[in-house]
Scaffold this motif. Structure first.
Motif, PDB file in Angstrom:
ATOM      1  N   GLU A  54       0.792  -1.227   0.000  1.00  0.00           N
ATOM      2  CA  GLU A  54       0.000   0.000   0.000  1.00  0.00           C
ATOM      3  C   GLU A  54       0.825   1.278   0.000  1.00  0.00           C
ATOM      4  O   GLU A  54       0.351   2.326  -0.400  1.00  0.00           O
ATOM      5  N   VAL A  55       2.043   1.178   0.502  1.00  0.00           N
ATOM      6  CA  VAL A  55       2.849   2.388   0.565  1.00  0.00           C
ATOM      7  C   VAL A  55       3.531   2.603  -0.779  1.00  0.00           C
ATOM      8  O   VAL A  55       4.094   1.679  -1.355  1.00  0.00           O
ATOM      9  N   ASP A  66       1.113   7.512   1.217  1.00  0.00           N
ATOM     10  CA  ASP A  66      -0.096   6.773   0.837  1.00  0.00           C
ATOM     11  C   ASP A  66      -0.467   7.038  -0.607  1.00  0.00           C
ATOM     12  O   ASP A  66      -1.119   6.240  -1.256  1.00  0.00           O
ATOM     13  N   GLN A  67      -0.112   8.228  -1.074  1.00  0.00           N
ATOM     14  CA  GLN A  67      -0.445   8.554  -2.465  1.00  0.00           C
ATOM     15  C   GLN A  67       0.669   9.389  -3.085  1.00  0.00           C
ATOM     16  O   GLN A  67       1.547   9.886  -2.386  1.00  0.00           O
TER      17      GLN A  67
END
Ligand SMILES: [Zn+2]
Length: 200
Positions: A54-55, A66-67
């Motif tokens: 996710e990272v 996160d993004q």
């Protein structure tokens, strides 16, 4: 025959690959983990995998996020003309906590280290140059550890950046030689940022 079961030996070996973990600590961690219920261990393993999945890495500053772009790069209130160069992602939260810096960051992904074979081409140096040439940058703060590799990297970068007509500063001498930014206390670090000096 070694008195330690082979699977444990392997696991201990894995743990010693982590930064700051010697064989004794690795052994202690492995024996501690083995005493945990299987569900706890499964959740632990899953968290590791999830973090890796996710990272992501911010395409602008190269920090873990996160993004992409990350929350700092996407924030229009952050000053685009001042850039703080750090070695690793984990240096950013420490600097953010001081509230003394309102610009943006650039994560090198390590430090130049001739002894360990880390040359500038293995770091995000070309990416840094590209950013500096594009954005009407006024100042670059070199926030690198005050140790041998940090000094080597600072000198290398200062030489590279100054011809671009950008002011290069570095943290003030409040930090003891050999200190790690990650463990610096907020007040010391805040003073080091506000008292930063131009590199001549
Ligand atoms: Zn970013």
């Amino acid at each position: 025959m070694s008195p330690t079961p082979r699977a444990l030996e392997r696991l201990i070996q894995e743990f010693t690959r982590l930064p700051g973990i010697g064989p004794k600590t690795a052994e202690r961690l492995v024996y501690y983990l083995l005493k945990q219920p299987k569900e706890v261990l499964s959740a632990f393993a899953q968290s590791l995998e999830q973090a890796k999945d996710e990272v992501t890495t911010c395409a602008q500053c190269y920090r873990f996020s996160d993004q992409s772009p990350c929350s700092i790069c996407a924030d229009p209130r952050r000053d685009k003309t001042i850039l703080c160069v750090v070695a690793e992602s984990q240096n950013i939260p420490v600097i953010e906590k001081t509230s003394a810096f309102h610009g943006r960051y650039h994560v090198l992904g390590g430090l130049v280290s001739p002894l360990e074979g880390v040359t500038p081409d293995k770091l995000k140096v070309t990416e840094l140059e590209t950013r500096l040439k594009a954005n009407g940058m006024k100042e670059v703060i070199l926030a690198l550890n005050p140790d041998l590799d940090g000094e080597t990297t600072s000198l290398y970068l200062a030489k590279l950046i100054k011809p671009l007509g950008i002011k290069v500063t570095r943290l003030a001498r409040g930090l003891p030689m050999g200190a790690d930014l990650e463990y610096a206390d907020e007040v010391t670090l805040e003073n080091a940022i506000t008292g930063r000096r131009e590199v001549n």
